[in-house]
Scaffold this motif. Structure first.
Motif, PDB file in Angstrom:
ATOM      1  N   SER A  90       0.844  -1.204   0.000  1.00  7.41           N
ATOM      2  CA  SER A  90       0.000   0.000   0.000  1.00  7.41           C
ATOM      3  C   SER A  90       0.882   1.257   0.000  1.00  7.41           C
ATOM      4  O   SER A  90       0.486   2.307  -0.477  1.00  7.41           O
ATOM      5  CB  SER A  90      -0.943  -0.008   1.193  1.00  7.41           C
ATOM      6  OG  SER A  90      -0.192  -0.145   2.375  1.00  7.41           O
ATOM      7  N   HIS A  91       2.090   1.137   0.548  1.00 10.09           N
ATOM      8  CA  HIS A  91       3.009   2.291   0.537  1.00 10.09           C
ATOM      9  C   HIS A  91       4.207   2.045  -0.381  1.00 10.09           C
ATOM     10  O   HIS A  91       5.206   2.752  -0.291  1.00 10.09           O
ATOM     11  CB  HIS A  91       3.491   2.596   1.959  1.00 10.09           C
ATOM     12  CG  HIS A  91       2.386   3.015   2.862  1.00 10.09           C
ATOM     13  ND1 HIS A  91       1.674   2.130   3.630  1.00 10.09           N
ATOM     14  CD2 HIS A  91       1.833   4.221   3.084  1.00 10.09           C
ATOM     15  CE1 HIS A  91       0.742   2.775   4.303  1.00 10.09           C
ATOM     16  NE2 HIS A  91       0.807   4.049   3.985  1.00 10.09           N
ATOM     17  N   ASN A  92       4.082   1.002  -1.222  1.00 14.81           N
ATOM     18  CA  ASN A  92       5.173   0.634  -2.127  1.00 14.81           C
ATOM     19  C   ASN A  92       6.508   0.507  -1.391  1.00 14.81           C
ATOM     20  O   ASN A  92       7.506   1.119  -1.777  1.00 14.81           O
ATOM     21  CB  ASN A  92       5.262   1.644  -3.288  1.00 14.81           C
ATOM     22  CG  ASN A  92       6.068   1.065  -4.434  1.00 14.81           C
ATOM     23  OD1 ASN A  92       6.206  -0.164  -4.524  1.00 14.81           O
ATOM     24  ND2 ASN A  92       6.627   1.913  -5.275  1.00 14.81           N
ATOM     25  N   LEU A  93       6.468  -0.260  -0.298  1.00 14.62           N
ATOM     26  CA  LEU A  93       7.663  -0.390   0.534  1.00 14.62           C
ATOM     27  C   LEU A  93       8.089  -1.850   0.666  1.00 14.62           C
ATOM     28  O   LEU A  93       7.716  -2.522   1.623  1.00 14.62           O
ATOM     29  CB  LEU A  93       7.369   0.154   1.941  1.00 14.62           C
ATOM     30  CG  LEU A  93       7.425   1.656   2.159  1.00 14.62           C
ATOM     31  CD1 LEU A  93       7.026   1.975   3.597  1.00 14.62           C
ATOM     32  CD2 LEU A  93       8.822   2.196   1.889  1.00 14.62           C
ATOM     33  N   PRO A  94       8.859  -2.357  -0.303  1.00 17.87           N
ATOM     34  CA  PRO A  94       9.378  -3.717  -0.111  1.00 17.87           C
ATOM     35  C   PRO A  94      10.251  -3.760   1.147  1.00 17.87           C
ATOM     36  O   PRO A  94      11.126  -2.903   1.333  1.00 17.87           O
ATOM     37  CB  PRO A  94      10.216  -3.964  -1.368  1.00 17.87           C
ATOM     38  CG  PRO A  94       9.797  -2.926  -2.345  1.00 17.87           C
ATOM     39  CD  PRO A  94       9.333  -1.739  -1.548  1.00 17.87           C
ATOM     40  N   ALA A  95       9.988  -4.741   2.021  1.00 20.60           N
ATOM     41  CA  ALA A  95      10.700  -4.789   3.304  1.00 20.60           C
ATOM     42  C   ALA A  95      12.215  -4.856   3.090  1.00 20.60           C
ATOM     43  O   ALA A  95      12.987  -4.208   3.803  1.00 20.60           O
ATOM     44  CB  ALA A  95      10.209  -5.982   4.113  1.00 20.60           C
ATOM     45  N   GLY A  96      12.651  -5.637   2.072  1.00 20.83           N
ATOM     46  CA  GLY A  96      14.089  -5.783   1.836  1.00 20.83           C
ATOM     47  C   GLY A  96      14.746  -4.440   1.525  1.00 20.83           C
ATOM     48  O   GLY A  96      15.872  -4.173   1.956  1.00 20.83           O
ATOM     49  N   LYS A  97      14.023  -3.591   0.791  1.00 19.66           N
ATOM     50  CA  LYS A  97      14.580  -2.286   0.406  1.00 19.66           C
ATOM     51  C   LYS A  97      14.758  -1.417   1.669  1.00 19.66           C
ATOM     52  O   LYS A  97      15.798  -0.774   1.866  1.00 19.66           O
ATOM     53  CB  LYS A  97      13.612  -1.624  -0.583  1.00 19.66           C
ATOM     54  CG  LYS A  97      14.115  -0.380  -1.228  1.00 19.66           C
ATOM     55  CD  LYS A  97      13.312  -0.080  -2.503  1.00 19.66           C
ATOM     56  CE  LYS A  97      13.686   1.254  -3.078  1.00 19.66           C
ATOM     57  NZ  LYS A  97      12.780   2.317  -2.675  1.00 19.66           N
ATOM     58  N   VAL A  98      13.747  -1.424   2.524  1.00 23.62           N
ATOM     59  CA  VAL A  98      13.808  -0.619   3.751  1.00 23.62           C
ATOM     60  C   VAL A  98      14.977  -1.084   4.623  1.00 23.62           C
ATOM     61  O   VAL A  98      15.745  -0.262   5.147  1.00 23.62           O
ATOM     62  CB  VAL A  98      12.484  -0.754   4.555  1.00 23.62           C
ATOM     63  CG1 VAL A  98      12.511   0.104   5.812  1.00 23.62           C
ATOM     64  CG2 VAL A  98      11.289  -0.392   3.696  1.00 23.62           C
ATOM     65  N   ILE A  99      15.122  -2.416   4.747  1.00 20.85           N
ATOM     66  CA  ILE A  99      16.191  -2.965   5.608  1.00 20.85           C
ATOM     67  C   ILE A  99      17.564  -2.639   5.010  1.00 20.85           C
ATOM     68  O   ILE A  99      18.493  -2.238   5.711  1.00 20.85           O
ATOM     69  CB  ILE A  99      16.005  -4.496   5.776  1.00 20.85           C
ATOM     70  CG1 ILE A  99      14.674  -4.789   6.480  1.00 20.85           C
ATOM     71  CG2 ILE A  99      17.165  -5.116   6.548  1.00 20.85           C
ATOM     72  CD1 ILE A  99      14.224  -6.250   6.411  1.00 20.85           C
ATOM     73  N   ASP A 100      17.654  -2.756   3.675  1.00 23.95           N
ATOM     74  CA  ASP A 100      18.911  -2.458   2.980  1.00 23.95           C
ATOM     75  C   ASP A 100      19.280  -0.982   3.133  1.00 23.95           C
ATOM     76  O   ASP A 100      20.430  -0.630   3.416  1.00 23.95           O
ATOM     77  CB  ASP A 100      18.731  -2.825   1.494  1.00 23.95           C
ATOM     78  CG  ASP A 100      20.027  -2.703   0.720  1.00 23.95           C
ATOM     79  OD1 ASP A 100      21.088  -2.613   1.362  1.00 23.95           O
ATOM     80  OD2 ASP A 100      19.970  -2.700  -0.523  1.00 23.95           O
ATOM     81  N   GLU A 101      18.272  -0.121   2.994  1.00 26.68           N
ATOM     82  CA  GLU A 101      18.557   1.323   2.999  1.00 26.68           C
ATOM     83  C   GLU A 101      19.092   1.827   4.338  1.00 26.68           C
ATOM     84  O   GLU A 101      19.734   2.870   4.392  1.00 26.68           O
ATOM     85  CB  GLU A 101      17.304   2.099   2.578  1.00 26.68           C
ATOM     86  CG  GLU A 101      17.196   2.106   1.057  1.00 26.68           C
ATOM     87  CD  GLU A 101      15.928   2.761   0.538  1.00 26.68           C
ATOM     88  OE1 GLU A 101      15.750   2.766  -0.681  1.00 26.68           O
ATOM     89  OE2 GLU A 101      15.123   3.278   1.349  1.00 26.68           O
TER      90      GLU A 101
END
Ligand code: FAD
Length: 287
Positions: free
Chosen positions: A217-228
């Motif tokens: 819904s917020h276009n937030l893949p969990a892997g991307k958030v963790i990586d960033e």
């Protein structure tokens, strides 16, 4: 069918971690499931349902109660729907689909686990999900009551199903709707998905796949958030955030379940602190 005692669970999950089941059984017929459930009621045992163990983390130490493995509930019957026993592996089913020119499951090429587990989790990959093919499900609850659920009654949404609200239900078999297609097409697409997973290193270490759900819904893949926030390679004990995919927690060889749990909690805390995002766990922890 035997009821075994103190059975190590580490070789029953893809994480290859976990303590021992107080009691363990592997029924191979629906009648045997009815029988073990009545035994569990008589003895007031807690019941835990285990499929392929590819999305489960068992805690260290003794897991109290009876673990019912569905793995031997493995059959396939072609009627109006294709009825598949809950314990059949997705691998076995996709191989059958290739050999019989049946389309609808190509996206699941290489997906670990069982048909029952994928139906429960609404497993998804490559923009497709299990709900697209599940028409009907045969269920038994821990009291022994049996019933069928229609596709609509399963209330599928992103990685969600009604089964998650009823931990006392066992999926016995799943009625799938696949359609005819040229064998070569089904094979090419299924094998491309399997190969892609291999190339991404998904099978290189024991894991349970993605640890957290994506927030579409917020276009937030969990892997991307963790990586960033720089957590790739971050480890606690033998558990590590996979360098090749930040949403995978891997067992580098010597991890205990407690290492994984502490790593999950630390990732959740750091992600929230630095981005305000609440990660939702996908992996199911059983203590
Ligand atoms: C390398 C790797 C890659 C992965 N990639 C993906 C992916 O792309 N997409 C994805 O969605 N998942 C992925 N996963 C996670 C996992 O494979 C799926 O969630 C799978 O569908 C789980 O099936 P299982 O039989 O292993 O279930 P289990 O892990 O055994 O169980 C999962 C949950 O389902 C319940 N359950 C299982 N069977 C039944 C039943 N018959 N009746 C009632 N409840 C049941 C269990 O109690 C538990 O709560 C991956 C995992 C690994 C290790």
């Amino acid at each position: 069918m035997e009821i075994l005692q103190r059975v190590p669970l580490s070789d029953k999950t893809t994480f290859q971690i976990g303590g021992e089941a107080e009691f363990f059984c592997e029924p191979s017929t629906i009648n045997e499931v009815r029988y073990v459930l009545s035994l569990a009621r008589q003895n007031t045992w807690r019941v835990i349902v285990l499929g392929g163990g590819s999305n489960i983390l068992f805690a260290d130490g003794l897991i109290q109660g009876l673990v019912i493995s569905t793995r031997a509930l493995s059959w396939l019957r072609e009627e109006e729907l294709l009825w598949v026993g809950a314990g059949m592996t997705m691998d076995h089913l996709t191989t059958w689909a290739i050999e019989n020119g049946k389309s609808g499951l190509e996206w699941s090429g290489g997906l670990p686990g069982t048909v029952g587990g994928a139906t429960y989790m609404n497993a998804r990959a490559y923009q497709h999900e299990m709900s697209e093919v599940v028409e009907k499900v045969r269920v038994i609850d821990f009291s022994g009551k049996e019933f069928f659920l229609s596709h609509k009654e399963i209330q599928y949404s992103y990685k969600k199903s009604i089964f998650m609200e009823h931990e006392d239900w066992i999926i016995l078999e799943v009625g799938l709707k696949l359609h005819d297609a040229p064998i070569d097409d089904v094979r090419t697409k299924t094998e491309a998905c399997r190969r892609d997973r291999e190339q991404k290193g998904q099978y290189a270490y024991p894991s349970a796949g993605c640890a957290f759900k994506n927030d579409y819904s917020h276009n937030l893949p969990a892997g991307k958030v963790i990586d960033e926030i720089g957590l790739k390679g971050f480890s606690i004990g033998g558990a590590k955030v996979y360098e090749k995919h930040a949403n995978f927690i891997i067992n580098t060889g010597s991890a205990r379940a407690d290492d994984v749990i502490r790593l999950l909690e630390e990732i959740e805390r750091l992600v929230y602190e630095k981005t305000g995002v609440h990660l939702e766990r996908e992996v199911r922890i059983i203590r």
